[in-house]
Structure formats: C-alpha cells, structure tokens
Design a protein around this motif. Structure first.
Motif, mmCIF file in Angstrom:
data_model
loop_
_atom_site.group_PDB
_atom_site.id
_atom_site.type_symbol
_atom_site.label_atom_id
_atom_site.label_comp_id
_atom_site.label_asym_id
_atom_site.label_seq_id
_atom_site.Cartn_x
_atom_site.Cartn_y
_atom_site.Cartn_z
ATOM 1 N N LEU A 1 0.835 -1.201 0.000
ATOM 2 C CA LEU A 1 0.000 0.000 0.000
ATOM 3 C C LEU A 1 0.876 1.260 0.000
ATOM 4 C CD1 LEU A 1 -2.759 1.345 0.095
ATOM 5 C CD2 LEU A 1 -2.721 1.133 2.589
ATOM 6 N N LYS A 2 1.917 1.265 0.806
ATOM 7 C CA LYS A 2 2.815 2.426 0.850
ATOM 8 C C LYS A 2 3.454 2.657 -0.521
ATOM 9 C CE LYS A 2 6.685 4.508 3.333
ATOM 10 N NZ LYS A 2 7.221 5.126 2.112
ATOM 11 N N THR A 3 3.930 1.580 -1.136
ATOM 12 C CA THR A 3 4.553 1.698 -2.449
ATOM 13 C C THR A 3 3.566 2.228 -3.487
ATOM 14 O OG1 THR A 3 6.080 -0.121 -1.965
ATOM 15 C CG2 THR A 3 5.750 0.440 -4.280
ATOM 16 N N ASP A 4 2.357 1.695 -3.469
ATOM 17 C CA ASP A 4 1.331 2.142 -4.421
ATOM 18 C C ASP A 4 1.001 3.619 -4.238
ATOM 19 O OD1 ASP A 4 1.123 -0.271 -5.681
ATOM 20 O OD2 ASP A 4 -0.650 -0.943 -4.587
ATOM 21 N N LEU A 5 0.856 4.035 -2.986
ATOM 22 C CA LEU A 5 0.534 5.436 -2.716
ATOM 23 C C LEU A 5 1.685 6.356 -3.133
ATOM 24 C CD1 LEU A 5 -1.169 5.060 0.789
ATOM 25 C CD2 LEU A 5 -2.296 5.681 -1.351
ATOM 26 N N ASP A 6 2.917 5.905 -2.874
ATOM 27 C CA ASP A 6 4.094 6.715 -3.217
ATOM 28 C C ASP A 6 4.287 6.836 -4.729
ATOM 29 O OD1 ASP A 6 4.671 7.118 -0.569
ATOM 30 O OD2 ASP A 6 6.216 5.577 -0.438
ATOM 31 N N GLU A 7 4.034 5.739 -5.447
ATOM 32 C CA GLU A 7 4.380 5.689 -6.866
ATOM 33 C C GLU A 7 3.211 5.924 -7.826
ATOM 34 O OE1 GLU A 7 6.342 1.995 -7.605
ATOM 35 O OE2 GLU A 7 8.029 2.423 -6.250
ATOM 36 N N LYS A 8 1.976 5.823 -7.324
ATOM 37 C CA LYS A 8 0.838 5.903 -8.230
ATOM 38 C C LYS A 8 -0.148 7.034 -7.929
ATOM 39 C CE LYS A 8 0.937 0.881 -9.001
ATOM 40 N NZ LYS A 8 0.159 -0.391 -8.874
ATOM 41 N N LEU A 9 -0.064 7.606 -6.733
ATOM 42 C CA LEU A 9 -0.976 8.699 -6.370
ATOM 43 C C LEU A 9 -0.176 9.993 -6.339
ATOM 44 C CD1 LEU A 9 -3.904 9.382 -5.439
ATOM 45 C CD2 LEU A 9 -3.046 9.225 -3.086
ATOM 46 N N LEU B 1 -1.436 14.676 1.815
ATOM 47 C CA LEU B 1 -2.304 14.504 2.987
ATOM 48 C C LEU B 1 -3.061 13.179 2.925
ATOM 49 C CD1 LEU B 1 -3.890 18.041 3.551
ATOM 50 C CD2 LEU B 1 -2.199 16.882 4.973
ATOM 51 N N ALA B 2 -3.683 12.933 1.795
ATOM 52 C CA ALA B 2 -4.462 11.698 1.643
ATOM 53 C C ALA B 2 -3.571 10.472 1.796
ATOM 54 C CB ALA B 2 -5.161 11.688 0.282
ATOM 55 N N SER B 3 -2.394 10.481 1.191
ATOM 56 C CA SER B 3 -1.478 9.334 1.276
ATOM 57 C C SER B 3 -1.107 9.038 2.716
ATOM 58 C CB SER B 3 -0.206 9.610 0.464
ATOM 59 O OG SER B 3 -0.486 9.656 -0.913
ATOM 60 N N ARG B 4 -0.765 10.084 3.446
ATOM 61 C CA ARG B 4 -0.335 9.913 4.830
ATOM 62 C C ARG B 4 -1.471 9.382 5.704
ATOM 63 N NH1 ARG B 4 0.952 15.408 7.068
ATOM 64 N NH2 ARG B 4 2.317 15.400 5.238
ATOM 65 N N ILE B 5 -2.646 9.977 5.551
ATOM 66 C CA ILE B 5 -3.791 9.570 6.389
ATOM 67 C C ILE B 5 -4.215 8.144 6.076
ATOM 68 C CG2 ILE B 5 -6.203 10.056 6.954
ATOM 69 C CD1 ILE B 5 -5.590 13.006 6.119
ATOM 70 N N PHE C 1 -9.567 5.847 -7.050
ATOM 71 C CA PHE C 1 -8.288 5.169 -7.250
ATOM 72 C C PHE C 1 -7.722 4.678 -5.922
ATOM 73 C CE2 PHE C 1 -3.609 5.393 -8.048
ATOM 74 C CZ PHE C 1 -3.550 4.312 -8.915
ATOM 75 N N VAL C 2 -7.791 5.506 -4.884
ATOM 76 C CA VAL C 2 -7.296 5.124 -3.564
ATOM 77 C C VAL C 2 -8.102 3.960 -2.996
ATOM 78 C CG1 VAL C 2 -7.221 5.872 -1.154
ATOM 79 C CG2 VAL C 2 -6.157 7.263 -2.919
ATOM 80 N N SER C 3 -9.417 3.976 -3.207
ATOM 81 C CA SER C 3 -10.257 2.860 -2.750
ATOM 82 C C SER C 3 -9.796 1.564 -3.398
ATOM 83 C CB SER C 3 -11.725 3.120 -3.101
ATOM 84 O OG SER C 3 -12.175 4.321 -2.520
ATOM 85 N N LYS C 4 -9.462 1.644 -4.673
ATOM 86 C CA LYS C 4 -8.964 0.486 -5.408
ATOM 87 C C LYS C 4 -7.634 0.005 -4.832
ATOM 88 C CE LYS C 4 -7.562 -0.748 -10.162
ATOM 89 N NZ LYS C 4 -6.087 -0.675 -10.051
ATOM 90 N N LEU C 5 -6.739 0.934 -4.521
ATOM 91 C CA LEU C 5 -5.441 0.568 -3.954
ATOM 92 C C LEU C 5 -5.596 -0.119 -2.591
ATOM 93 C CD1 LEU C 5 -3.183 3.673 -4.768
ATOM 94 C CD2 LEU C 5 -3.420 1.531 -6.041
ATOM 95 N N ILE C 6 -6.510 0.382 -1.785
ATOM 96 C CA ILE C 6 -6.755 -0.243 -0.476
ATOM 97 C C ILE C 6 -7.239 -1.674 -0.667
ATOM 98 C CG2 ILE C 6 -8.162 -0.182 1.626
ATOM 99 C CD1 ILE C 6 -8.246 2.874 1.338
ATOM 100 N N ALA C 7 -8.228 -1.843 -1.553
ATOM 101 C CA ALA C 7 -8.784 -3.178 -1.803
ATOM 102 C C ALA C 7 -7.716 -4.139 -2.317
ATOM 103 C CB ALA C 7 -9.944 -3.087 -2.799
#
Length: 331
Positions: free
Chosen positions: A62-70, A75-79, A111-117
């Motif tokens: 999840l961290k990698t996806d948020l760092d590289e794709k969002l 703020l959203a990534s951190r939360i 997109f973030v919902s998809k990454l979480i799932a």
C-alpha cells in the motif's frame, strides 16, 4: 497443497473409482469419503474464502502504491496509510474503520479505494468481500428511501455475517438522499455485536465531491500566499471540510448522525491537481499500458486540459479524470 498435488490426488481417486466395484462396501465408503475431502480441498483452493489465504493486508504494498501511483496528495497518502495500517494490525478494533474521502472529480478518491482493496484482498476490487454502492444507480428514487434503508441494512448484515473483513464503498455520497446513510449508523458504532454479528473488523469508505469547494479554497489560499502545498496539514482543512459537508443540504451527509456522533474516523481531503501532477498521471498511464515514457505526449495531454483560476491556470478542473481518453488520442 500445490495445484499439481491436488490434480495428482484427483487422478488417483478417479482411477480408483473405476475399480470401486472390486472392493467391499467398507473400502468403497473410505474411497468416497477421501474423494469428497479432496473435492472440498480443491473447492477451497480455487474459491475465495474469508481467511488469510485470500485476505492479508500488505502494508508495504500500500505504501509503495501510494508513493508511486498517487500524485499531489500528500495529505491523503499519509492519512490513508496510517489509518488502514493501524486498523488492519489491530486484532481487536473497537469499531469499524470509517473513511470519508472528499475532493473534486479526478483527484484520486476512487483510485485510492482500489489501492486499499488490492492490498487487503487477493482479488482486489473483484473480491466477493468488496461491495460498491453508487447512489445514482442503487438509490435513484427518493420515494423508495424506506425500502432502500431496509435493503441496505440487510445487505450489510448478510455480508458481514459471511465475512467480518468486508469492505463497503459508497460512491457519489454528494448525490445520495439526505438521511439514507443514517440507517447504517449502528453498524459503525462502538458495539461488540448487533444481533450476534460483529462489524468491528469491516471497512466503510465514503466517496464524495461534497466539501471540494472548501478544499480548493484552502489550497488556493496557500498558493496565493506563496506557500507550497506540501506544507498544508490536515488541521488546515479538516474542520472546514467536515462542517461544509455536514451543512450541505444536497449531500447524503446533511446533518447525518455519522458526523454528529463522530463515527467518521477520518475526513480525507483530496487536493486539486496542478499541471505537474497531470503530467505524472499521463506518464503513469503509459507505464500501465507498457508504453515507453514520452514526455512530449504527457506534456501535450496536460496542456489540453482546462485549469483555474482562468488567468493563472494553476489547478486542473477535472484532475486526471480524462487522461486515459486523451492518451488514446495522442498514441
């Protein structure tokens, strides 16, 4: 058990089945029982079930996806990372995780919902334990709110009864009829069980454009003051965001008890995207299509979008929403 081993066992049993008449009834019963056991193993191997084989949180992923794709959403990534990681590592949460994602279209909420799932369920958004409700599709008629409330309660109860690690995503909350979402308040509260069902390990995600104006104004104020967006903290937007959502009489959150009773764990702001972020989105889409990165094309795609304020052209009106279709045109 590996797939090859399963099929080997199945082949042996099928061969034995051809000779079943040569054995006495006791031997035959044992063979049938063994065949049934292997059958159950095969079913469980290929059919998604509510266990760690199919549901296992990948915090690093999840961290990698948020760092590289969002892009453009510090703020959203951190939360999101802290909230989901903390919740999934807690074996005994006191309540379900409730996230409310807010911002203009194309900023990354879906997109973030998809990454979480994808980092919780092996099957990602295709998991039978991920349930998506879209207001205009599932709750279109104001006259049927009472029916919708009953059906929604039954649907959530039934699915959580089958798997406590269920995820529910409510899209277009800004278009939902006010009062409808309050019917699920008991499931989001601090209860061990309701009618024998525990909801404490489930995740509820609300997606909404409501509050977007407040987020945009705060981001614009930062820009006008010469401050970089990465200096913006949650405290700068959270209070005004929750108030604007709560008091929006055209939103599904209008005077909702979910906000009034503090059952939403995090209001997650998605900031308007700038030119640089659009370029990053275009390059990321090229990578996803296995195309070589082409900065000229990415730059052209970004230039084609509409920005505001009109004179300065700082923020994209539609974020990265139309990147896919624009890229189709240029490639």
């Amino acid at each position: 058990m590996k797939v090859a081993d399963i099929f080997l066992c199945l082949n042996v049993l099928l061969t034995a089945g051809a000779l079943v008449n040569a054995f006495d009834p006791i031997t035959t019963s044992v063979g049938v029982g063994l065949f049934a056991a292997v059958g159950r193993t095969i079913y469980k191997y290929f059919h998604e079930s509510c266990d760690t084989k199919w549901i296992a949180f990948n915090a690093t992923g999840l961290k990698t996806d948020l760092d590289e794709k969002l892009f453009g959403q510090h703020l959203a990534s951190r939360i999101i990372l802290r909230a989901v990681s903390g919740f999934m590592s807690n074996e005994n949460p006191k309540k379900p995780l409730v996230l409310s994602l807010h911002g203009w279209t194309g900023t990354g909420k879906n997109f973030v919902s998809k990454l979480i799932a994808e980092n919780v369920y092996k099957e990602g958004m295709h998991s039978s334990f991920v349930h998506v409700f879209t207001s205009t599709l599932h709750f279109p008629h104001p006259s049927l709110i009472a029916t919708y409330k009953s059906e929604l309660q039954q649907w959530i109860k039934g699915n959580v009864s089958s798997c406590e690690r269920s995820m529910f995503i409510f899209d277009e909350m800004d278009k939902m009829h006010p009062g409808l979402i309050d019917c699920i308040k008991p499931y989001l509260d601090y209860y061990d069980k309701l009618d024998g069902v525990s909801y404490r390990k489930s995740i509820f995600i609300f997606l909404s454009n409501a509050g977007g104006e407040s987020i945009v104004q705060t981001t614009l104020d930062f820009w006008k003051a010469g401050r970089i967006r990465e200096e913006m903290e949650l405290k700068d937007v959270e209070t005004s965001l929750s108030l604007s959502v709560f008091n929006n009489n055209k939103s599904g959150f209008f005077h909702t008890s979910l906000i009034d009773k503090n059952l939403v764990d995090f209001f997650v702001p998605f900031l308007p995207l700038e030119y640089l972020h659009i370029v990053q989105c275009a390059l990321a889409e090229m990578k996803a299509r296995n195309l070589p990165p082409d900065m000229d094309v990415a730059d052209q795609v970004a230039k084609d979008l509409v920005y505001f304020p009109k004179s300065e052209r700082v923020f994209s009106v539609k974020g990265c929403k139309t990147i896919e279709s624009k890229l189709d045109y240029y490639t």
